[in-house]
Design a protein around this motif. Sequence first.
Motif, PDB file in Angstrom:
ATOM      1  N   LYS A 143       7.856 -16.164   6.596  1.00 49.68           N
ATOM      2  CA  LYS A 143       6.779 -16.934   7.223  1.00 49.68           C
ATOM      3  C   LYS A 143       6.044 -16.114   8.275  1.00 49.68           C
ATOM      4  CE  LYS A 143       8.807 -21.520   6.464  1.00 49.68           C
ATOM      5  NZ  LYS A 143       9.400 -22.730   7.112  1.00 49.68           N
ATOM      6  N   LEU A 144       6.834 -15.402   9.120  1.00 50.02           N
ATOM      7  CA  LEU A 144       6.216 -14.563  10.156  1.00 50.02           C
ATOM      8  C   LEU A 144       5.397 -13.441   9.533  1.00 50.02           C
ATOM      9  CD1 LEU A 144       9.186 -14.328  12.680  1.00 50.02           C
ATOM     10  CD2 LEU A 144       7.077 -15.609  12.973  1.00 50.02           C
ATOM     11  N   GLN A 145       5.929 -12.859   8.459  1.00 52.65           N
ATOM     12  CA  GLN A 145       5.228 -11.745   7.805  1.00 52.65           C
ATOM     13  C   GLN A 145       3.962 -12.222   7.090  1.00 52.65           C
ATOM     14  OE1 GLN A 145       8.572 -10.471   5.526  1.00 52.65           O
ATOM     15  NE2 GLN A 145       9.531  -9.460   7.265  1.00 52.65           N
ATOM     16  N   GLN A 146       3.999 -13.448   6.576  1.00 53.42           N
ATOM     17  CA  GLN A 146       2.796 -14.017   5.956  1.00 53.42           C
ATOM     18  C   GLN A 146       1.711 -14.244   7.006  1.00 53.42           C
ATOM     19  OE1 GLN A 146       4.462 -17.475   4.101  1.00 53.42           O
ATOM     20  NE2 GLN A 146       4.921 -16.444   2.177  1.00 53.42           N
ATOM     21  N   GLU A 147       2.134 -14.711   8.193  1.00 57.57           N
ATOM     22  CA  GLU A 147       1.173 -14.941   9.280  1.00 57.57           C
ATOM     23  C   GLU A 147       0.534 -13.629   9.741  1.00 57.57           C
ATOM     24  OE1 GLU A 147       3.588 -18.791  11.128  1.00 57.57           O
ATOM     25  OE2 GLU A 147       3.377 -16.942  12.291  1.00 57.57           O
ATOM     26  N   LYS A 148       1.345 -12.580   9.810  1.00 61.14           N
ATOM     27  CA  LYS A 148       0.839 -11.276  10.243  1.00 61.14           C
ATOM     28  C   LYS A 148       0.200 -10.485   9.105  1.00 61.14           C
ATOM     29  CE  LYS A 148       4.079 -10.516  14.058  1.00 61.14           C
ATOM     30  NZ  LYS A 148       5.096  -9.591  14.609  1.00 61.14           N
ATOM     31  N   LYS A 149       0.296 -11.014   7.887  1.00 67.87           N
ATOM     32  CA  LYS A 149      -0.211 -10.329   6.695  1.00 67.87           C
ATOM     33  C   LYS A 149       0.419  -8.938   6.554  1.00 67.87           C
ATOM     34  CE  LYS A 149      -4.593 -12.847   6.640  1.00 67.87           C
ATOM     35  NZ  LYS A 149      -6.067 -12.745   6.641  1.00 67.87           N
ATOM     36  N   ASP A 150       1.724  -8.885   6.845  1.00 66.11           N
ATOM     37  CA  ASP A 150       2.493  -7.640   6.731  1.00 66.11           C
ATOM     38  C   ASP A 150       3.021  -7.531   5.297  1.00 66.11           C
ATOM     39  OD1 ASP A 150       5.088  -6.104   8.815  1.00 66.11           O
ATOM     40  OD2 ASP A 150       4.102  -5.431   6.982  1.00 66.11           O
ATOM     41  N   THR A 151       2.181  -7.025   4.399  1.00 67.13           N
ATOM     42  CA  THR A 151       2.477  -7.075   2.959  1.00 67.13           C
ATOM     43  C   THR A 151       3.727  -6.283   2.595  1.00 67.13           C
ATOM     44  OG1 THR A 151       0.109  -7.238   2.553  1.00 67.13           O
ATOM     45  CG2 THR A 151       1.494  -6.708   0.674  1.00 67.13           C
ATOM     46  N   ILE A 152       3.892  -5.077   3.135  1.00 67.14           N
ATOM     47  CA  ILE A 152       5.035  -4.235   2.758  1.00 67.14           C
ATOM     48  C   ILE A 152       6.353  -4.915   3.106  1.00 67.14           C
ATOM     49  CG2 ILE A 152       6.215  -2.056   3.208  1.00 67.14           C
ATOM     50  CD1 ILE A 152       3.760  -1.672   1.547  1.00 67.14           C
ATOM     51  N   ARG A 153       6.467  -5.413   4.363  1.00 67.81           N
ATOM     52  CA  ARG A 153       7.712  -6.089   4.753  1.00 67.81           C
ATOM     53  C   ARG A 153       7.896  -7.392   3.980  1.00 67.81           C
ATOM     54  NH1 ARG A 153       6.529  -3.883  10.053  1.00 67.81           N
ATOM     55  NH2 ARG A 153       8.234  -2.543  10.730  1.00 67.81           N
ATOM     56  N   LEU A 154       6.807  -8.072   3.666  1.00 64.44           N
ATOM     57  CA  LEU A 154       6.895  -9.333   2.918  1.00 64.44           C
ATOM     58  C   LEU A 154       7.455  -9.091   1.521  1.00 64.44           C
ATOM     59  CD1 LEU A 154       6.335 -12.345   2.894  1.00 64.44           C
ATOM     60  CD2 LEU A 154       4.001 -11.864   2.151  1.00 64.44           C
ATOM     61  N   ILE A 155       7.030  -8.009   0.891  1.00 60.08           N
ATOM     62  CA  ILE A 155       7.569  -7.670  -0.438  1.00 60.08           C
ATOM     63  C   ILE A 155       9.075  -7.473  -0.354  1.00 60.08           C
ATOM     64  CG2 ILE A 155       7.587  -5.912  -2.252  1.00 60.08           C
ATOM     65  CD1 ILE A 155       4.603  -5.441  -1.594  1.00 60.08           C
ATOM     66  N   LYS A 180       6.924 -12.767  -7.271  1.00 58.92           N
ATOM     67  CA  LYS A 180       6.019 -12.675  -6.123  1.00 58.92           C
ATOM     68  C   LYS A 180       5.988 -11.262  -5.563  1.00 58.92           C
ATOM     69  CE  LYS A 180       6.277 -17.431  -4.303  1.00 58.92           C
ATOM     70  NZ  LYS A 180       6.691 -18.243  -3.136  1.00 58.92           N
ATOM     71  N   ALA A 181       7.191 -10.658  -5.435  1.00 61.91           N
ATOM     72  CA  ALA A 181       7.270  -9.296  -4.908  1.00 61.91           C
ATOM     73  C   ALA A 181       6.514  -8.332  -5.809  1.00 61.91           C
ATOM     74  CB  ALA A 181       8.732  -8.869  -4.783  1.00 61.91           C
ATOM     75  N   TYR A 182       6.652  -8.515  -7.129  1.00 63.74           N
ATOM     76  CA  TYR A 182       5.979  -7.616  -8.069  1.00 63.74           C
ATOM     77  C   TYR A 182       4.458  -7.772  -7.979  1.00 63.74           C
ATOM     78  CZ  TYR A 182       4.392  -5.626 -12.469  1.00 63.74           C
ATOM     79  OH  TYR A 182       3.734  -4.885 -13.408  1.00 63.74           O
ATOM     80  N   GLN A 183       3.976  -9.017  -7.881  1.00 60.35           N
ATOM     81  CA  GLN A 183       2.525  -9.247  -7.807  1.00 60.35           C
ATOM     82  C   GLN A 183       1.932  -8.645  -6.536  1.00 60.35           C
ATOM     83  OE1 GLN A 183       2.368 -13.486  -8.152  1.00 60.35           O
ATOM     84  NE2 GLN A 183       2.878 -13.503 -10.334  1.00 60.35           N
ATOM     85  N   LEU A 184       2.653  -8.793  -5.392  1.00 62.12           N
ATOM     86  CA  LEU A 184       2.169  -8.196  -4.147  1.00 62.12           C
ATOM     87  C   LEU A 184       2.214  -6.672  -4.200  1.00 62.12           C
ATOM     88  CD1 LEU A 184       3.599 -10.400  -1.250  1.00 62.12           C
ATOM     89  CD2 LEU A 184       1.219 -10.089  -1.897  1.00 62.12           C
ATOM     90  N   ALA A 185       3.222  -6.135  -4.889  1.00 61.41           N
ATOM     91  CA  ALA A 185       3.369  -4.676  -4.974  1.00 61.41           C
ATOM     92  C   ALA A 185       2.187  -4.025  -5.684  1.00 61.41           C
ATOM     93  CB  ALA A 185       4.671  -4.316  -5.695  1.00 61.41           C
ATOM     94  N   GLN A 186       1.508  -4.786  -6.537  1.00 59.78           N
ATOM     95  CA  GLN A 186       0.335  -4.228  -7.224  1.00 59.78           C
ATOM     96  C   GLN A 186      -0.817  -3.950  -6.259  1.00 59.78           C
ATOM     97  OE1 GLN A 186       1.005  -3.555 -10.521  1.00 59.78           O
ATOM     98  NE2 GLN A 186       2.957  -4.399  -9.826  1.00 59.78           N
ATOM     99  N   LYS A 187      -0.764  -4.577  -5.069  1.00 56.27           N
ATOM    100  CA  LYS A 187      -1.877  -4.470  -4.125  1.00 56.27           C
ATOM    101  C   LYS A 187      -1.652  -3.391  -3.066  1.00 56.27           C
ATOM    102  CE  LYS A 187      -2.797  -9.430  -4.601  1.00 56.27           C
ATOM    103  NZ  LYS A 187      -2.919 -10.724  -3.884  1.00 56.27           N
ATOM    104  N   VAL A 188      -0.473  -2.749  -3.056  1.00 53.83           N
ATOM    105  CA  VAL A 188      -0.191  -1.732  -2.040  1.00 53.83           C
ATOM    106  C   VAL A 188      -0.149  -0.359  -2.695  1.00 53.83           C
ATOM    107  CG1 VAL A 188       1.100  -3.375  -0.645  1.00 53.83           C
ATOM    108  CG2 VAL A 188       2.317  -1.961  -2.293  1.00 53.83           C
ATOM    109  N   SER A 189      -0.199   0.673  -1.862  1.00 51.35           N
ATOM    110  CA  SER A 189      -0.219   2.047  -2.383  1.00 51.35           C
ATOM    111  C   SER A 189       1.125   2.744  -2.229  1.00 51.35           C
ATOM    112  CB  SER A 189      -1.293   2.859  -1.641  1.00 51.35           C
ATOM    113  OG  SER A 189      -1.048   2.857  -0.246  1.00 51.35           O
ATOM    114  N   ASP A 190       2.135   2.030  -1.756  1.00 53.98           N
ATOM    115  CA  ASP A 190       3.460   2.607  -1.550  1.00 53.98           C
ATOM    116  C   ASP A 190       4.190   2.698  -2.895  1.00 53.98           C
ATOM    117  OD1 ASP A 190       5.843   2.328   1.071  1.00 53.98           O
ATOM    118  OD2 ASP A 190       6.208   3.065  -0.950  1.00 53.98           O
ATOM    119  N   PHE A 191       4.380   3.934  -3.396  1.00 59.17           N
ATOM    120  CA  PHE A 191       5.006   4.120  -4.707  1.00 59.17           C
ATOM    121  C   PHE A 191       6.446   3.613  -4.722  1.00 59.17           C
ATOM    122  CE2 PHE A 191       1.418   5.910  -6.333  1.00 59.17           C
ATOM    123  CZ  PHE A 191       1.059   7.157  -5.814  1.00 59.17           C
ATOM    124  N   GLU A 192       7.177   3.774  -3.612  1.00 60.43           N
ATOM    125  CA  GLU A 192       8.576   3.351  -3.588  1.00 60.43           C
ATOM    126  C   GLU A 192       8.686   1.837  -3.747  1.00 60.43           C
ATOM    127  OE1 GLU A 192      11.130   5.089  -3.727  1.00 60.43           O
ATOM    128  OE2 GLU A 192      12.695   3.609  -3.332  1.00 60.43           O
TER     129      GLU A 192
END
Length: 536
Positions: A143-155, A180-192
């Motif tokens: 919830k906190l990460q969604q509020e901060k839009k912290d995508t990497i930690r949210l994944i 959900k994690a997979y769908q968000l991962a498509q939007k970031v550039s972090d290969f790991e």
Amino acid sequence: MNTKEPDFLKTKHFFLSKNWDSVLIYSSKALLIKPDTSLLPYYHYMRGYSFMKKKLFSETQKEYQHISPNAPFYYKVILNLGGIALEQRQFKKAISYFNEINSLPDSLALYYDKSTVIHDMGIAYFHLSDFEKAKNFLMQSTKLQQEKKDTIRLIGSYMDLANVYYEQYQDNLAIPYFEKAYQLAQKVSDFEVKRKAALNMSVVEENRKNTVKALAYRKEYEKWKDSLFNQQKIWSVAQIEKKLAVTQKQKQIDLLAAENKLKANQRNNLLLSSSLLLLLLLTSTYFYFQKSKNHQIITKQKEELDLLNQTKDKLFSVVSHDLRSSVDLMKKNHVKTLQEAEAYNNIRLNKVIHTNIAVATSTYNLLENLLNWATLQTEQLYFYMESVDLYSIMQQIEFNYTPLFQSKNITFCNTVPRATFIFADIDSLKIIIRNLLDNAIKFTNEKGKISVYTELKEGFVTLMIEDNGIGMNEKIIGELLKETPLLTKKRNQQEIGTGLGFQLCKSLVEKNKATLSIKSSEGYGTTILLKFLTSS
């Protein structure tokens, strides 16, 4: 607080630059001369943090003992101690530190990421198998990460929530979080992050028995893995080029210094004409010894080059013979395939095709071993020791090797327990296990059995790969374990090997700070024992 002390300013500069070794050097120098007492907590904090970054956790704890709870940044000390306890799998201790952080006034929450603290508490409860508390804390962190839009930690939080449900066999609740994690991962550039998300989806589809989707996600996982490797390789090449440029510049400086020194000597020779003869004699002696030294260096380099050429010739001789045998066998099997196809003998055709797959796989493994061996010899192999889940690794390898087991009707029994963590480099660990399984398959008869299991004892995990194949005598075991820079050639019935895979295994086992031993007797099978440090 007197912040104008030179050693403090230098320590602070290197701390902000993340040059941990320099932080320790200048802070040690400052502590020896007894600095301003108001600076002591800052020195000890910077030293403790530097030790933590160097994975010297006991030293970090010693430094933090010198810091009073009244220090304005003491919450950072508690945060770091909690992180260390979590890293050392002291989960109850970690929870006590995190609870202390959560009891601090809300005004201090501006200076640290509260979602990370709550997430780490969830992870600690997860490892303690208190799944309800783990779920609650992980939910709060998302919830906190969604509020901060912290995508990497949210994944990461979505993946951890999914694992909490998976451990309770609640797949219907776990899978949506993996998705959900997979769908968000498509939007970031972090290969790991992309790599982990794709791997999780591959496992999900495997459990659903959806082989097509599982393979698609597996291919995506390999793609991101290759991208991560290439990224690291580019960084490594850049570092090498930087070092090379510095070395070349230093050589130019040294050359100019040598030229200046020679000119100074010439001027001195003109002024000291009375000592000219002695100087000439000394110069001649110097050049004589220099020439002799250079000759010794050239001789040594020639000997090393000869040894490398011997290794190269041996490698090409053995590998070319082995490849020729594999390709010849593949050619003959293709002829059989054509004959059986013309005769419409489906049973025999199926057997020939399985044999072709096994031969092609063996040839591919040989080439892969050759590449890994060459990379290891030239010190280009990327190597990073970390906590690895042996159960997960064996699940992946078992999935990939199922066709090979089926080609010889071999029964494969994998009893490695869940959450078996060892300290190793994940990529080299896979290479070791794959090569040992290749050998087990090669020397196990039709309808044989291969078992993989572990033993935990005194801080070590021993992985055992056991087959009921043809076995070997003490002489062969001694030859395999003998230290040698060259390859050896071995024969067994129709199987021909280079010995490259086992030689590679020994080298990688040593780099992983592990040990390899063999138990075997002719006609009764073989057991390979790999002893790793546990990371639990």
